[in-house]
Design a protein around this motif. Structure first.
Motif, mmCIF file in Angstrom:
data_model
loop_
_atom_site.group_PDB
_atom_site.id
_atom_site.type_symbol
_atom_site.label_atom_id
_atom_site.label_comp_id
_atom_site.label_asym_id
_atom_site.label_seq_id
_atom_site.Cartn_x
_atom_site.Cartn_y
_atom_site.Cartn_z
ATOM 1 N N TYR A 164 -75.580 -12.280 31.621
ATOM 2 C CA TYR A 164 -74.454 -12.117 30.697
ATOM 3 C C TYR A 164 -74.538 -13.166 29.596
ATOM 4 N N ILE A 165 -74.293 -12.729 28.360
ATOM 5 C CA ILE A 165 -74.191 -13.650 27.229
ATOM 6 C C ILE A 165 -72.913 -13.312 26.474
ATOM 7 N N GLY A 166 -72.058 -14.287 26.324
ATOM 8 C CA GLY A 166 -70.802 -14.073 25.629
ATOM 9 C C GLY A 166 -69.910 -15.282 25.795
ATOM 10 N N ARG A 167 -68.681 -15.154 25.402
ATOM 11 C CA ARG A 167 -67.751 -16.256 25.553
ATOM 12 C C ARG A 167 -67.424 -16.489 27.022
ATOM 13 N N VAL A 168 -67.085 -17.713 27.356
ATOM 14 C CA VAL A 168 -66.715 -18.027 28.731
ATOM 15 C C VAL A 168 -65.345 -17.427 29.021
ATOM 16 N N GLU A 169 -65.001 -17.397 30.292
ATOM 17 C CA GLU A 169 -63.689 -16.871 30.680
ATOM 18 C C GLU A 169 -62.579 -17.617 29.946
ATOM 19 N N ALA A 170 -61.520 -16.893 29.622
ATOM 20 C CA ALA A 170 -60.427 -17.499 28.866
ATOM 21 C C ALA A 170 -59.111 -16.845 29.251
ATOM 22 N N ALA A 171 -58.044 -17.659 29.266
ATOM 23 C CA ALA A 171 -56.709 -17.114 29.522
ATOM 24 C C ALA A 171 -56.204 -16.342 28.317
ATOM 25 N N GLY A 172 -56.495 -16.841 27.126
ATOM 26 C CA GLY A 172 -56.141 -16.135 25.910
ATOM 27 C C GLY A 172 -57.248 -15.191 25.504
ATOM 28 N N VAL A 173 -57.086 -14.597 24.330
ATOM 29 C CA VAL A 173 -58.068 -13.638 23.851
ATOM 30 C C VAL A 173 -59.108 -14.306 22.965
ATOM 31 N N ALA A 174 -58.642 -15.125 22.024
ATOM 32 C CA ALA A 174 -59.552 -15.712 21.050
ATOM 33 C C ALA A 174 -58.975 -17.017 20.544
ATOM 34 N N THR A 175 -59.836 -17.863 20.024
ATOM 35 C CA THR A 175 -59.398 -19.115 19.438
ATOM 36 C C THR A 175 -58.629 -18.873 18.145
ATOM 37 N N GLY A 176 -57.724 -19.791 17.836
ATOM 38 C CA GLY A 176 -56.994 -19.698 16.579
ATOM 39 C C GLY A 176 -57.702 -20.396 15.428
ATOM 40 N N SER A 177 -58.815 -21.042 15.709
ATOM 41 C CA SER A 177 -59.555 -21.779 14.679
ATOM 42 C C SER A 177 -60.759 -20.975 14.205
ATOM 43 N N TYR A 178 -60.830 -20.747 12.920
ATOM 44 C CA TYR A 178 -61.965 -19.984 12.382
ATOM 45 C C TYR A 178 -63.271 -20.744 12.577
ATOM 46 N N GLN A 179 -63.229 -22.070 12.464
ATOM 47 C CA GLN A 179 -64.440 -22.865 12.641
ATOM 48 C C GLN A 179 -64.957 -22.767 14.076
ATOM 49 N N ILE A 180 -64.040 -22.844 15.027
ATOM 50 C CA ILE A 180 -64.456 -22.711 16.430
ATOM 51 C C ILE A 180 -64.984 -21.302 16.684
ATOM 52 N N HIS A 181 -64.332 -20.308 16.096
ATOM 53 C CA HIS A 181 -64.806 -18.926 16.237
ATOM 54 C C HIS A 181 -66.250 -18.803 15.766
ATOM 55 N N GLN A 182 -66.529 -19.354 14.598
ATOM 56 C CA GLN A 182 -67.891 -19.275 14.067
ATOM 57 C C GLN A 182 -68.887 -19.969 14.994
ATOM 58 N N ALA A 183 -68.486 -21.131 15.509
ATOM 59 C CA ALA A 183 -69.378 -21.865 16.403
ATOM 60 C C ALA A 183 -69.645 -21.075 17.677
ATOM 61 N N GLU A 184 -68.603 -20.428 18.218
ATOM 62 C CA GLU A 184 -68.778 -19.627 19.428
ATOM 63 C C GLU A 184 -69.707 -18.446 19.178
ATOM 64 N N GLU A 185 -69.523 -17.780 18.049
ATOM 65 C CA GLU A 185 -70.377 -16.635 17.747
ATOM 66 C C GLU A 185 -71.824 -17.068 17.539
ATOM 67 N N GLN A 186 -72.009 -18.185 16.855
ATOM 68 C CA GLN A 186 -73.362 -18.676 16.631
ATOM 69 C C GLN A 186 -74.041 -19.007 17.959
ATOM 70 N N ALA A 187 -73.268 -19.563 18.893
ATOM 71 C CA ALA A 187 -73.835 -19.885 20.200
ATOM 72 C C ALA A 187 -74.268 -18.615 20.935
ATOM 73 N N ILE A 188 -73.484 -17.547 20.809
ATOM 74 C CA ILE A 188 -73.855 -16.266 21.428
ATOM 75 C C ILE A 188 -75.161 -15.757 20.843
#
Length: 897
Positions: A866-890
């Motif tokens: 599996y490749i993707g975001r780790v388990e989370a209680a919420g759906v997505a981060t509220g920070s666009y910068q963190i979102h970009q970093a997470e997607e780049q890591a994927i």
């Protein structure tokens, strides 16, 4: 001294006090005032105005009479109100024998004030109280007054009709008692305490049929449902008893079925006047009021295919519980749809079965207004409050409600005030929580006893006739039970009659020919950009339409909006109406659809797809109110009411669909299994992680996948415009109907790579999987994904110049395309590593669903991860910068060497 008129104007309270003192003792006031008051009294005897007036008196009873009406069968109704006291209205006891004109009361011309008040109390304060002065329309008020006041709000019933009503009450009561004696341990949600509901519904059926209604669609909860099925819809006793005995569904019907007090039924019923009216009771879950918008949608669909433009031929009747009507938000959402042009059904007749208790909850704990019917005031609708111990008042209320609905095509309410003789169900003991109330009920004579006594005293019926009624009904019940136990008749399945004729259950063949000739599509493209000569479009919209037309004409680079419009347009030309509904749906939340174009100067709309050719079907594009649950329920109802129409509901953002979870769980996902009711509804749910936070990223794909079983729904994640074109068209071009859940795009609506050539619309069809458009000659790693993450992976692969990674897409997640996915894996057999890649966290999205389905298709030596975001209680981060970093890591992990 000031003249008397100046004193009166300056200090009216002083004059009023003097007058009251004069009435007590004429010698107690100044002689001059005594002369004035004597002349005043003389004038009053000739009909002059007192401190109040007859008009104000009449108005007061019309407005407030219901507050002192005899509504509670258990005797809890107040019978006096300060605002209806003689003194408050400017009259005294001495005025009661004075002869006055009764106008504006329509129940007499002239007579003693005492008789006028008696007539007003009989009309407005008896066992039928009426709230109607919130209705601002004078014509509607006059209509009601003309039908209530001359007859003092009593129905015109012959002796035969009264005997027939007594018989209906007797059989309703005996049915419940029979079930209790034969099946004491089973729930039946008895009607006892509200048996007059049967003659009330009888009267609704008779009166609506007299007023041109050909079909009545009912929705109701459990309370009294079996009784209504047996005696209003005439469901055979044998079938009901067989359900108590445990009769299953017919052998050729798949599904789980449902409890007997959730099931629907339909029947053509003959009225006493010889008319035929089709009655249908809609199946519903225990979510008490969730059926309301579904019924409204079914009625709207029936009105459409009957061409009932005046909405007089098909009428909805909704029965509510008092606690549920007050407490359930979907009640208010559904009422809000009633007057809207895109949702109106020409008025609903609402009957609130007011048990004066909610399970174990007392009225003071759930009733935040005087009446449970008070939500009706949002519609300024008339409300008829009726004491359920008076079946004749119930009939009068029903006749008035039916006439009002048919005359004004508006909602109307009956507050049917009754009691519940047993607990919430027959296994529950209500004396634990309402001991005083249930001691009253235990000692309270039934409506049958009370009405029998009334008719015996009137000489309408005698004990011999009553005994004959009972004996005949007892014999019928016993014979039906014997038949049920011997033959065990199965449930009737009303699946493929009427407009469903020609359709069937889904078998193994789910294919559909969804191709459309290129010339037809190019013609539709031209229509999309063609406007009336006097129409001034917004320049940006004009540019978009012209560009869309040019692309279709060239046959290249069609975007999502173009393909969707072509799907709708091609269906319209084939005679299939299309309805697209949702918040901001006409334009589209993201400005891609423009189903209607608005003149920049005068604002008038133009719907291009409704002007293709003469005789075509029409597109109905609807901006709904800000409601998910009621609107989705309405659209589901329309889809189940007419399978020949493409029904599409679009969420503003897919995240908001969870506001309608009850409709999804109880109707869309399970309606066919429970009730054999099918739907071809399409849900467009904008879905995708783009850095917009928890409420603008996910349509909760995992929740829909969790609901998947027995091939009940379809869940797709289309990534090209051609895919949505064929997916929409196949909803109509198959011989069955299944709901379609679409994880629709947001950024892909304008993504330069997310386009399709015209040939993909004219050839082929919906593809369950999509192979790599640039496959490596020998892949070391096979990446399987769904949705827009593919385009990010493909761009990163090109940037990194990776020629050993294959990217494939699963476009339909359910029913899972095992054969097609196996073929994909085999085409990339060189891969030693297979990865599932998704945007969503590991506990969301499709990973948990596809993992056990993909694993058996892989060789034992292939590493699966599996490749993707780790388990989370919420759906997505509220920070666009963190979102970009997470997607780049994927992306990095998916393409690492």
């Amino acid at each position: 001294m000031l003249p008397f008129d100046e004193i009166a104007r300056a200090n009216p309270e002083y004059v009023d006090a003097l007058y009251r003192e004069y009435l007590r003792d004429p010698t107690a006031v100044d002689e001059r005032w005594a002369l004035v008051f004597a002349g005043f009294d003389l004038a009053l005897r000739d009909g002059a105005r007192a401190g109040g007036s007859v008009a104000e008196l009449v108005h007061a009873y019309r407005e407030l009479g219901h507050l002192v009406a005899d509504l509670d069968p258990l005797g809890g109704s107040p019978r006096e109100h300060p605002l209806l006291r003689l003194s408050e209205l400017g009259f005294t006891e001495r005025d009661l024998d004075r002869v006055v004109d009764w106008a504006p009361f329509k129940g007499g011309a002239r007579g003693p004030l005492r008789e006028l008040i008696a007539a007003l109390r009989e009309t407005y304060c008896g066992t039928l109280g009426v709230e109607y002065l919130s209705v601002a329309d004078k014509g509607r008020r006059d209509w009601l007054q003309e039908r209530m006041e001359p007859r003092r709000n009593h129905p015109d019933l012959s002796a035969d009709e009264r005997r027939a009503m007594l018989e209906r009450l007797v059989i309703a009561e005996m049915f419940e008692q029979f079930l209790q004696a034969r099946y004491p341990g089973q729930k039946r949600f008895s009607l006892e305490g509200g048996e007059a509901l049967v003659p009330l519904l009888d009267a609704l059926v008779e009166e609506t049929a007299r007023l041109e209604v050909a079909e009545v669609v009912l929705g109701m909860a459990h309370r009294g449902r079996l009784n209504v099925l047996a005696h209003v819809l005439e469901k055979p006793y044998e079938m009901i008893f067989a359900e108590f005995e445990g009769a299953p569904l017919p052998d050729d019907i798949l599904g789980d079925g449902d409890v007997k007090y959730h099931l629907g039924y339909s029947k053509d019923r003959q009225t006493r006047a010889g008319a035929e009216v089709h009655l249908s009771l809609t199946s519903n879950p225990s979510h008490l009021e969730s059926v309301n918008p579904v019924v409204e949608g079914i009625v709207r669909a029936k009105q459409a295919y009957r061409e009932d433009r005046d909405r007089r031929r098909v009428a909805p009747v909704l029965l509510h519980g008092d606690a549920a009507f007050m407490g359930q938000g979907i009640v208010y959402e559904t009422l809000a749809l009633s007057p809207l042009p895109a949702f109106t059904t020409g008025g609903t007749i609402h009957v609130i079965v007011n048990n004066q208790i909610g399970f174990t909850t007392s009225p003071e704990e759930y009733l935040f207004t005087r009446y449970p019917s008070d939500p009706a005031q949002v519609l300024r609708a008339p409300v008829f409050h009726v004491n359920a111990d008076d079946p004749e008042a119930a009939v009068q209320a029903a006749r008035l409600a039916a006439g009002y609905r048919q005359t004004f095509r508006a909602d109307v309410f009956i507050d049917f005030v009754c009691y519940r003789r047993h607990g919430h169900n027959e296994l529950d003991d209500p004396t634990l929580t309402q001991p005083v109330m249930y001691e009253q009920i235990r000692n309270h004579p039934s409506v049958v006893e009370r009405y029998t006594k009334r008719l015996v005293e009137a000489g309408v019926v005698d004990e011999a006739q009553l005994a004959e009624m009972r004996q005949a009904r007892r014999a019928a019940l016993e014979a039906a039970l014997a038949t049920a136990r011997k033959e065990m008749p199965r449930q009737q399945v009303f699946a493929f009659g009427g407009v469903w004729r020609g359709l069937g259950w889904a078998g193994e063949d789910w294919s559909a020919d969804t191709r459309v000739p290129a010339d037809r599509l190019r013609g539709l493209g031209a229509v999309l950009a063609r406007l009336p000569a006097d129409f001034t479009p917004n320049p940006r919209v004009k540019k978009l339409l012209d560009d869309r037309h040019a692309r279709i004409a060239r046959g290249e680079a069609l975007d999502w909006g173009a393909a969707e419009s072509l799907a709708y347009g091609s269906l319209l030309l084939e005679g299939t109406p299309v309805r697209v509904s949702g918040q901001d749906t006409v334009r589209g939340t993201f400005g891609h659809r423009h189903a209607a174009i608005f003149d920049a100067k005068d604002g008038r709309p133009w719907v291009p797809l409704n002007h293709v050719q003469d005789g075509q079907a029409l597109l109905e594009a609807v901006n709904s109110p800000l409601s998910e649950e009621a609107v989705l329920g309405f659209e589901y109802g329309m889809s189940s009411g007419d399978p020949r129409r493409l029904m599409v509901w679009e969420a503003q953002f897919g995240d908001f669909v969870n506001s309608a979870q009850v409709i999804i769980d109880q109707f869309i996902a399970s309606g066919e299994s429970k009730w054999q009711r099918m739907s071809g509804l399409v849900l467009l749910l904008p879905h995708g992680y783009e850095g917009q936070g928890s409420e603008h990223s996910s349509a909760r794909l995992e929740r829909f996948l969790q609901l998947c079983a027995d091939r009940n729904i379809q869940v797709i994640v289309p990534t090209t415009p051609a895919q949505i074109f064929h997916a929409l068209r196949r909803q109509i071009h198959r011989r069955f109907r299944k709901p379609l859940v679409v994880m629709s795009p947001k950024s892909l609506l304008r993504h330069p790579q997310a386009v399709s050539p015209l040939t993909e619309l004219t050839d082929g069809g919906f593809r369950l999987t999509l192979d790599d458009p640039s496959p490596p000659s020998a892949a070391r790693r096979l990446v399987i994904c769904a949705g827009k993450i593919f385009y990010a992976l493909d761009a990163a692969r090109r940037e990194k110049q990776r020629d050993d990674v294959a990217l494939v897409r699963i476009e339909q997640l359910y029913p899972f395309p095992t054969h097609e996915v196996r073929a994909l894996v085999q085409r990339h057999a060189s891969a030693r590593e297979v990865c599932w890649v998704q945007e969503e966290p590991a506990n969301q999205g499709a990973w948990w669903f596809v993992r056990p389905l993909l694993s058996p298709l892989l060789r034992p030596d292939v590493r699966f991860s599996y490749i993707g975001r780790v388990e989370a209680a919420g759906v997505a981060t509220g920070s666009y910068q963190i979102h970009q970093a997470e997607e780049q890591a994927i992306l990095e992990q998916a393409l690492e060497r």
